[in-house]
Scaffold this motif. Structure first.
Motif, PDB file in Angstrom:
ATOM      1  N   LEU A  93      13.780   9.932   9.535  1.00 33.88           N
ATOM      2  CA  LEU A  93      13.811   8.471   9.455  1.00 33.88           C
ATOM      3  C   LEU A  93      12.414   7.882   9.577  1.00 33.88           C
ATOM      4  O   LEU A  93      12.059   6.945   8.842  1.00 33.88           O
ATOM      5  CB  LEU A  93      14.720   7.918  10.556  1.00 33.88           C
ATOM      6  N   TYR A  94      11.602   8.427  10.455  1.00 33.24           N
ATOM      7  CA  TYR A  94      10.232   7.929  10.609  1.00 33.24           C
ATOM      8  C   TYR A  94       9.418   8.189   9.343  1.00 33.24           C
ATOM      9  O   TYR A  94       8.699   7.301   8.859  1.00 33.24           O
ATOM     10  CB  TYR A  94       9.576   8.606  11.807  1.00 33.24           C
ATOM     11  N   TYR A  95       9.518   9.397   8.791  1.00 31.24           N
ATOM     12  CA  TYR A  95       8.766   9.722   7.577  1.00 31.24           C
ATOM     13  C   TYR A  95       9.200   8.842   6.401  1.00 31.24           C
ATOM     14  O   TYR A  95       8.367   8.410   5.590  1.00 31.24           O
ATOM     15  CB  TYR A  95       8.946  11.193   7.212  1.00 31.24           C
ATOM     16  N   LEU A  96      10.492   8.594   6.282  1.00 32.69           N
ATOM     17  CA  LEU A  96      10.980   7.746   5.201  1.00 32.69           C
ATOM     18  C   LEU A  96      10.454   6.322   5.336  1.00 32.69           C
ATOM     19  O   LEU A  96      10.071   5.674   4.347  1.00 32.69           O
ATOM     20  CB  LEU A  96      12.510   7.761   5.192  1.00 32.69           C
ATOM     21  N   SER A  97      10.405   5.815   6.568  1.00 30.71           N
ATOM     22  CA  SER A  97       9.901   4.455   6.805  1.00 30.71           C
ATOM     23  C   SER A  97       8.423   4.341   6.446  1.00 30.71           C
ATOM     24  O   SER A  97       8.002   3.383   5.770  1.00 30.71           O
ATOM     25  CB  SER A  97      10.118   4.065   8.275  1.00 30.71           C
ATOM     26  N   THR A  98       7.611   5.309   6.874  1.00 35.68           N
ATOM     27  CA  THR A  98       6.178   5.245   6.572  1.00 35.68           C
ATOM     28  C   THR A  98       5.919   5.414   5.070  1.00 35.68           C
ATOM     29  O   THR A  98       4.990   4.796   4.531  1.00 35.68           O
ATOM     30  CB  THR A  98       5.418   6.324   7.350  1.00 35.68           C
ATOM     31  N   ALA A  99       6.722   6.234   4.373  1.00 35.76           N
ATOM     32  CA  ALA A  99       6.543   6.402   2.928  1.00 35.76           C
ATOM     33  C   ALA A  99       6.849   5.098   2.193  1.00 35.76           C
ATOM     34  O   ALA A  99       6.136   4.715   1.253  1.00 35.76           O
ATOM     35  CB  ALA A  99       7.436   7.531   2.413  1.00 35.76           C
ATOM     36  N   ILE A 100       7.889   4.387   2.617  1.00 33.17           N
ATOM     37  CA  ILE A 100       8.221   3.101   1.990  1.00 33.17           C
ATOM     38  C   ILE A 100       7.108   2.084   2.228  1.00 33.17           C
ATOM     39  O   ILE A 100       6.691   1.356   1.306  1.00 33.17           O
ATOM     40  CB  ILE A 100       9.567   2.588   2.525  1.00 33.17           C
ATOM     41  N   LEU A 101       6.595   2.027   3.455  1.00 32.00           N
ATOM     42  CA  LEU A 101       5.506   1.091   3.752  1.00 32.00           C
ATOM     43  C   LEU A 101       4.248   1.426   2.956  1.00 32.00           C
ATOM     44  O   LEU A 101       3.550   0.516   2.472  1.00 32.00           O
ATOM     45  CB  LEU A 101       5.207   1.109   5.256  1.00 32.00           C
ATOM     46  N   ALA A 102       3.943   2.718   2.813  1.00 32.71           N
ATOM     47  CA  ALA A 102       2.769   3.111   2.039  1.00 32.71           C
ATOM     48  C   ALA A 102       2.923   2.726   0.573  1.00 32.71           C
ATOM     49  O   ALA A 102       1.961   2.244  -0.063  1.00 32.71           O
ATOM     50  CB  ALA A 102       2.544   4.617   2.174  1.00 32.71           C
ATOM     51  N   THR A 103       4.110   2.911   0.000  1.00 36.31           N
ATOM     52  CA  THR A 103       4.341   2.550  -1.389  1.00 36.31           C
ATOM     53  C   THR A 103       4.195   1.049  -1.607  1.00 36.31           C
ATOM     54  O   THR A 103       3.541   0.607  -2.568  1.00 36.31           O
ATOM     55  CB  THR A 103       5.732   3.015  -1.824  1.00 36.31           C
ATOM     56  N   LEU A 104       4.784   0.256  -0.724  1.00 30.58           N
ATOM     57  CA  LEU A 104       4.682  -1.200  -0.858  1.00 30.58           C
ATOM     58  C   LEU A 104       3.238  -1.674  -0.714  1.00 30.58           C
ATOM     59  O   LEU A 104       2.794  -2.585  -1.433  1.00 30.58           O
ATOM     60  CB  LEU A 104       5.574  -1.876   0.195  1.00 30.58           C
ATOM     61  N   LEU A 105       2.484  -1.065   0.197  1.00 35.14           N
ATOM     62  CA  LEU A 105       1.072  -1.432   0.361  1.00 35.14           C
ATOM     63  C   LEU A 105       0.279  -1.104  -0.896  1.00 35.14           C
ATOM     64  O   LEU A 105      -0.564  -1.900  -1.342  1.00 35.14           O
ATOM     65  CB  LEU A 105       0.486  -0.702   1.564  1.00 35.14           C
ATOM     66  N   GLY A 106       0.531   0.047  -1.488  1.00 36.32           N
ATOM     67  CA  GLY A 106      -0.169   0.409  -2.721  1.00 36.32           C
ATOM     68  C   GLY A 106       0.148  -0.539  -3.859  1.00 36.32           C
ATOM     69  O   GLY A 106      -0.757  -0.938  -4.614  1.00 36.32           O
ATOM     70  N   ILE A 107       1.413  -0.912  -4.025  1.00 31.63           N
ATOM     71  CA  ILE A 107       1.790  -1.851  -5.081  1.00 31.63           C
ATOM     72  C   ILE A 107       1.122  -3.210  -4.860  1.00 31.63           C
ATOM     73  O   ILE A 107       0.634  -3.849  -5.817  1.00 31.63           O
ATOM     74  CB  ILE A 107       3.322  -1.986  -5.135  1.00 31.63           C
ATOM     75  N   PHE A 108       1.062  -3.661  -3.625  1.00 32.92           N
ATOM     76  CA  PHE A 108       0.422  -4.943  -3.326  1.00 32.92           C
ATOM     77  C   PHE A 108      -1.067  -4.917  -3.677  1.00 32.92           C
ATOM     78  O   PHE A 108      -1.583  -5.842  -4.327  1.00 32.92           O
ATOM     79  CB  PHE A 108       0.621  -5.283  -1.847  1.00 32.92           C
ATOM     80  N   LEU A 109      -1.766  -3.847  -3.287  1.00 34.90           N
ATOM     81  CA  LEU A 109      -3.208  -3.782  -3.526  1.00 34.90           C
ATOM     82  C   LEU A 109      -3.528  -3.662  -5.019  1.00 34.90           C
ATOM     83  O   LEU A 109      -4.451  -4.330  -5.511  1.00 34.90           O
ATOM     84  CB  LEU A 109      -3.810  -2.607  -2.762  1.00 34.90           C
ATOM     85  N   VAL A 110      -2.804  -2.816  -5.750  1.00 37.06           N
ATOM     86  CA  VAL A 110      -3.115  -2.638  -7.165  1.00 37.06           C
ATOM     87  C   VAL A 110      -2.769  -3.898  -7.956  1.00 37.06           C
ATOM     88  O   VAL A 110      -3.394  -4.184  -8.999  1.00 37.06           O
ATOM     89  CB  VAL A 110      -2.377  -1.407  -7.723  1.00 37.06           C
ATOM     90  N   THR A 111      -1.816  -4.689  -7.465  1.00 36.21           N
ATOM     91  CA  THR A 111      -1.494  -5.946  -8.133  1.00 36.21           C
ATOM     92  C   THR A 111      -2.559  -7.002  -7.865  1.00 36.21           C
ATOM     93  O   THR A 111      -2.938  -7.769  -8.765  1.00 36.21           O
ATOM     94  CB  THR A 111      -0.119  -6.448  -7.680  1.00 36.21           C
ATOM     95  N   VAL A 112      -3.071  -7.042  -6.658  1.00 34.75           N
ATOM     96  CA  VAL A 112      -4.072  -8.048  -6.301  1.00 34.75           C
ATOM     97  C   VAL A 112      -5.447  -7.692  -6.874  1.00 34.75           C
ATOM     98  O   VAL A 112      -6.130  -8.532  -7.485  1.00 34.75           O
ATOM     99  CB  VAL A 112      -4.149  -8.190  -4.763  1.00 34.75           C
ATOM    100  N   SER A 345       4.544  18.672   6.760  1.00 30.32           N
ATOM    101  CA  SER A 345       3.706  19.197   5.682  1.00 30.32           C
ATOM    102  C   SER A 345       4.468  19.307   4.374  1.00 30.32           C
ATOM    103  O   SER A 345       3.860  19.448   3.306  1.00 30.32           O
ATOM    104  CB  SER A 345       3.163  20.578   6.071  1.00 30.32           C
ATOM    105  N   THR A 346       5.805  19.213   4.436  1.00 32.74           N
ATOM    106  CA  THR A 346       6.629  19.300   3.230  1.00 32.74           C
ATOM    107  C   THR A 346       7.098  17.934   2.745  1.00 32.74           C
ATOM    108  O   THR A 346       7.040  17.641   1.554  1.00 32.74           O
ATOM    109  CB  THR A 346       7.853  20.191   3.496  1.00 32.74           C
ATOM    110  N   ILE A 347       7.555  17.072   3.653  1.00 25.81           N
ATOM    111  CA  ILE A 347       8.165  15.810   3.222  1.00 25.81           C
ATOM    112  C   ILE A 347       7.330  14.584   3.571  1.00 25.81           C
ATOM    113  O   ILE A 347       7.595  13.505   3.039  1.00 25.81           O
ATOM    114  CB  ILE A 347       9.575  15.650   3.827  1.00 25.81           C
ATOM    115  N   ASN A 348       6.336  14.705   4.449  1.00 21.08           N
ATOM    116  CA  ASN A 348       5.517  13.540   4.781  1.00 21.08           C
ATOM    117  C   ASN A 348       4.382  13.431   3.781  1.00 21.08           C
ATOM    118  O   ASN A 348       3.353  14.087   3.908  1.00 21.08           O
ATOM    119  CB  ASN A 348       4.957  13.648   6.198  1.00 21.08           C
TER     120      ASN A 348
END
Length: 540
Positions: A93-112, A345-348
């Motif tokens: 659950l923690y890894y899934l949450s951080t992956a979602i936050l990282a994806t949203l941050l990347g989309i925000f930066l590349v759009t701006v 090392s596999t899913i994060n």
């Protein structure tokens, strides 16, 4: 004042010799790489420069499999099944949450920032290798298939992957010969780490349910884990040479990218800015909100592992160093670190998720394609799933192609990104390794009290923890560490009195006894067994 600072610096270098040498090797590799580029060295020379780094990477990867087997089984064997389930659920659950936050941050930066310039399309770009129309459903199914391998030995060197085969029908249609693309589920080269983790998890949980009857098996894996970690610590002293050769070789093998340097520089800045913000803001804030503790000590304790990850560009090769830093410098329980880090090392793949989201939208900007809100959401979801399911694929090629095919973007521009992927791969690997450390610290905060209560209920688990500390002390000392059981001590005193040697009896506390009269507490002591013998098979 200056002499005091000089003494402090010297003291720091003495206490962290390997860290200083590793950081200097990164700097030296960059300097030599750019300094030797004007010489136009031959392929044979480049091969010789890369050779020490290649051997160093092979040695580190050689230790991954025995380290995962020994550390994961020995850690879970000391826990109850309920605690193991809670730890696994919390980690995923923690890894899934951080992956979602990282994806949203990347989309925000590349759009701006908008690094993609459509005018660059006039530059000739090489054709990217195609992997076919990769389906997100096939990616998810491959992930589940690899979790349950049919042969655990085969999983050590092969994993399952869906491929697409073009088949020409035997009978041509009236409109002409049509080519049918069919899915083919086969084996491809590469260690199936996820399947090995699932097997070791089940094996360790079953051992924990057997209790003291399986004590000898637990002791075996504990000793094996200590031996491998001792070996890894010795091998890490070759890291400075290997990292220098790896970085220098990668820089010397780069082609000239002067024609598109300006656009790629802005693209690299966008990715690196996202990775830095995710590392210094998103993950530490999440760690603080959950634990209410300062995240800075975790970062300080993991510096050695982060530098090693940047030098090797491999999370698996950095796994032994990450375990050592997390347990010795950050104080994380080894049972938690030995489970969370191999799984991480596999899913994060927070860095991969952010990188793939930025790369896909960057390619869309190059082609002057405006993505709708639904397509952006598709990119974010697909990038999160692909970063977890395809994290072991080098360079993220299949992951990026998967996302491009999902939103209907051309795959021809992917090859342009490979010219700077050598740098971004190292940065995102370092981000992933540091994210694993924060994840393990969060899981420890959530489960440490339950683990302590479980240890209080089971005396043999507390004994195993004590033996592990003795093994650690033996690894850092030239003298072996012994623990003399009460039965062994009584036997030794009885023999001493029967022989009439009073000097031995008076000096028993200060003199190290002969190893023939001692028994390590983790061995099968014939005098006073620490576990009950196994009953008959039918009673089990």
């Amino acid at each position: 004042m200056k002499s005091r600072r000089r003494d402090e610096v010297v003291q720091f270098c003495r206490e962290n010799t390997l860290l200083v040498m590793t950081m200097f090797s990164v700097f030296l590799g960059v300097v030599l790489g750019f300094g030797l580029r004007p010489l136009n060295l031959s392929q044979e020379t480049l091969q010789l420069i890369n050779f020490p780094g290649e051997i160093f990477m092979q040695v580190l990867k050689m230790m991954i499999l025995p380290l995962i087997f020994s550390s994961l089984i020995s850690a879970l064997a000391q826990m109850d099944a309920k605690e193991s389930g809670q730890m696994g659920a919390s980690t995923v659950l923690y890894y899934l949450s951080t992956a979602i936050l990282a994806t949203l941050l990347g989309i925000f930066l590349v759009t701006v920032i908008h690094p993609g310039d459509p005018s660059i399309k006039g530059t000739e770009i090489a054709e990217a290798p195609s992997e076919g129309n990769v389906s997100p459903l096939d990616t998810f199914l491959d992930l589940v298939r690899n979790m349950f391998p049919e042969n655990i030995i085969q999983a050590t060197f092969e994993r399952m992957q869906t491929t697409y085969v073009a088949i020409r029908p035997k009978i041509a249609s009236k409109n002409g010969t049509n080519i049918i693309v069919k899915r083919s589920i086969g084996m491809t080269k590469g260690m199936n780490i996820l399947g090995i983790i699932v097997f070791c998890t089940g094996f360790g949980i079953v051992i924990s349910q057997l209790g003291e009857r399986a004590r000898i098996v637990v002791d075996f894996f504990v000793i094996l884990d200590a031996v491998i970690m001792r070996w890894v610590v010795t091998l890490m002293w070759f890291a400075p040479l290997g990292i220098t050769c790896l970085i220098c070789g990668n820089l010397l093998e780069l082609d000239d990218i002067s024609d598109i340097a300006s656009v790629l520089a802005l693209y690299v800045f966008t990715v690196c800015a996202g990775l830095v913000l995710h590392t210094i803001i998103t993950v530490p804030l999440m760690y603080f909100f959950i634990t209410r503790e300062n995240p800075l000590p975790i970062f300080k304790g993991m510096i050695q592992a982060v530098v090693t990850a940047f030098g090797t560009a491999s999370g698996g090769a950095t796994l032994p160093m990450s375990m050592q830093c997390l347990e010795d410098h950050c104080g994380v329980d080894r049972r938690i670190s030995r489970f969370v880090l191999p799984l991480g090392s596999t899913i994060n793949m927070d860095g991969n998720a952010l990188y793939e989201a930025v790369a896909v939208i960057f390619i869309a900007q190059l082609n002057n394609v405006q993505l709708s809100l639904a397509e952006v959401l598709t990119v974010s979801i697909t990038a999160t799933i692909a970063s977890i399911g395809l994290g072991s694929v080098p360079a993220g090629l299949v992951s990026i192609l998967l996302i491009l095919n999902t939103v209907g973007l051309p795959v021809r521009d992917v090859s342009m990104l490979f010219t700077v992927d050598w740098l971004l791969d190292r940065v995102r690997t370092a981000v992933n390794v540091l994210g694993d450390a924060y994840a393990a610290s969060v899981v420890q905060h959530l489960l440490q009290k339950k683990l302590d209560k479980a240890d209080a209920r089971h005396d043999y688990k507390a004994e195993i923890k004590g033996e592990i500390e003795l093994l650690k002390s033996a690894a850092t000392s030239r003298r072996p560490s012994f623990t003399m059981s009460e039965a062994s001590k009584e036997l030794f005193l009885t023999q001493a009195r029967s022989e009439g040697n009073s000097r031995i009896g008076s000096r028993i506390g200060s003199r190290r006894p002969s190893s023939t009269n001692l028994h390590l507490s983790w061995r099968n002591n014939p005098i006073d067994p620490p576990y009950t013998p196994l009953p008959n098979d039918e009673n089990v």
